[in-house]
Design a protein around this motif. Sequence first.
Motif, PDB file in Angstrom:
ATOM      1  N   SER A  20       0.816  -1.219   0.000  1.00 10.16           N
ATOM      2  CA  SER A  20       0.000   0.000   0.000  1.00 10.16           C
ATOM      3  C   SER A  20       0.847   1.265   0.000  1.00 10.16           C
ATOM      4  O   SER A  20       0.470   2.274  -0.610  1.00 10.16           O
ATOM      5  CB  SER A  20      -0.937  -0.001   1.215  1.00 10.16           C
ATOM      6  OG  SER A  20      -1.874  -1.056   1.132  1.00 10.16           O
ATOM      7  N   ARG A  91      -7.512  -1.975  -0.095  1.00 12.34           N
ATOM      8  CA  ARG A  91      -7.882  -1.890   1.315  1.00 12.34           C
ATOM      9  C   ARG A  91      -9.392  -2.059   1.469  1.00 12.34           C
ATOM     10  O   ARG A  91     -10.171  -1.496   0.697  1.00 12.34           O
ATOM     11  CB  ARG A  91      -7.475  -0.533   1.890  1.00 12.34           C
ATOM     12  CG  ARG A  91      -5.983  -0.291   1.980  1.00 12.34           C
ATOM     13  CD  ARG A  91      -5.758   1.123   2.498  1.00 12.34           C
ATOM     14  NE  ARG A  91      -4.368   1.493   2.445  1.00 12.34           N
ATOM     15  CZ  ARG A  91      -3.634   1.826   3.509  1.00 12.34           C
ATOM     16  NH1 ARG A  91      -4.186   1.803   4.709  1.00 12.34           N
ATOM     17  NH2 ARG A  91      -2.382   2.174   3.379  1.00 12.34           N
ATOM     18  N   SER A  93     -11.129  -0.729   3.675  1.00  5.47           N
ATOM     19  CA  SER A  93     -11.662   0.585   4.029  1.00  5.47           C
ATOM     20  C   SER A  93     -11.850   1.495   2.825  1.00  5.47           C
ATOM     21  O   SER A  93     -12.495   2.550   2.929  1.00  5.47           O
ATOM     22  CB  SER A  93     -10.739   1.263   5.043  1.00  5.47           C
ATOM     23  OG  SER A  93      -9.400   1.282   4.569  1.00  5.47           O
ATOM     24  N   SER A 126      -3.263  -4.398   4.480  1.00  9.08           N
ATOM     25  CA  SER A 126      -2.904  -3.311   5.404  1.00  9.08           C
ATOM     26  C   SER A 126      -3.794  -3.278   6.641  1.00  9.08           C
ATOM     27  O   SER A 126      -4.050  -2.202   7.193  1.00  9.08           O
ATOM     28  CB  SER A 126      -2.944  -1.958   4.681  1.00  9.08           C
ATOM     29  OG  SER A 126      -2.053  -1.938   3.591  1.00  9.08           O
ATOM     30  N   SER A 128      -6.922  -3.402   7.144  1.00 11.79           N
ATOM     31  CA  SER A 128      -7.820  -2.279   6.888  1.00 11.79           C
ATOM     32  C   SER A 128      -9.268  -2.506   7.318  1.00 11.79           C
ATOM     33  O   SER A 128     -10.190  -1.908   6.773  1.00 11.79           O
ATOM     34  CB  SER A 128      -7.779  -1.914   5.402  1.00 11.79           C
ATOM     35  OG  SER A 128      -7.987  -3.051   4.578  1.00 11.79           O
ATOM     36  N   TYR A 159      -3.164   2.315   9.788  1.00 10.33           N
ATOM     37  CA  TYR A 159      -4.199   1.352  10.170  1.00 10.33           C
ATOM     38  C   TYR A 159      -4.246   1.257  11.687  1.00 10.33           C
ATOM     39  O   TYR A 159      -3.449   1.896  12.395  1.00 10.33           O
ATOM     40  CB  TYR A 159      -3.920  -0.025   9.560  1.00 10.33           C
ATOM     41  CG  TYR A 159      -2.518  -0.546   9.782  1.00 10.33           C
ATOM     42  CD1 TYR A 159      -2.115  -1.039  11.022  1.00 10.33           C
ATOM     43  CD2 TYR A 159      -1.578  -0.539   8.752  1.00 10.33           C
ATOM     44  CE1 TYR A 159      -0.834  -1.517  11.235  1.00 10.33           C
ATOM     45  CE2 TYR A 159      -0.285  -1.011   8.949  1.00 10.33           C
ATOM     46  CZ  TYR A 159       0.082  -1.497  10.184  1.00 10.33           C
ATOM     47  OH  TYR A 159       1.345  -1.964  10.389  1.00 10.33           O
TER      48      TYR A 159
END
Length: 283
Positions: A20, A91, A93, A126, A128, A159
Amino acid sequence: MKVRIRNAMTCDVEDYFQVSAFAPHISRDSWPERECRVERNMDRILGILDAANVKATFFTLGWIAERYPQVVRRIAAGGHELASHGYGHLRASDQDRAEFDQDIKSSKALLEDLSGQQVLGYRAPSFSIGAQNLWALDALQEAGYKYSSSIYPIAHDHYGMPEAPRFAFRPNGPDGLLEVPVTTIRVGQKNLPAAGGGYFRLLPYPLSRWMMNRVNQQDGQAAVFYFHPWEIDTEQPRPAGLGLKTRFRHYVNIGRMEDRIRALTRDFAWDRMDNIFLNGAGK
């Protein structure tokens, strides 16, 4: 004789250009043209684990599995657990529910078709998943997953959910998905990372060993260790334009990582995530 606690050895199967932190510098459109080094790195990792008779869990990107199906098949043939890391390292998110559903279902189906084994686990790129998108755990459960390892109970600039429990729990209630965080230790009022990633490469190995031993002996819990294939690859291409912090985080002590993994296989007992956590843990 006291039986040693089995810890979970896990590897996030992705290549260096997919992390990321490199996203602002490496476009997704360029991925197919880049030198992919994951196959040779996975050969080395699987060889290390096989020599030590260690079984592990490999959270594997669908993008990698599609292009290197022999890696997936070798993981399964070696008695390791195959789990999902999503398809293209997006991710959780950054996705809405429909996008996330498609991502977790397509990667699960692909990995199962290639390996011939059921995929029960998922780790968000990550780490997330956190307080703002716990709905993702419901989506995973509906898609047929049995556990996640996606919430990191630390404060971090990329994160983290520091208020989350440190050990296996069910964020969405007793009937919800089992979440198994990677390992931290509690120091004062803070959780500190204790098992993997750049922290493991940065800190002296005896300190990391002490922290994992503390989790085993003081907390009476299994540690969850994680690493990536690119972390043993000193010859990986180095993209231009990376900031000082990004370069430091990505490359610090990668030349020592392979020896440290070998040391872990000698110093601790290890097993797959499913064997450790799907036999009554967190219920």
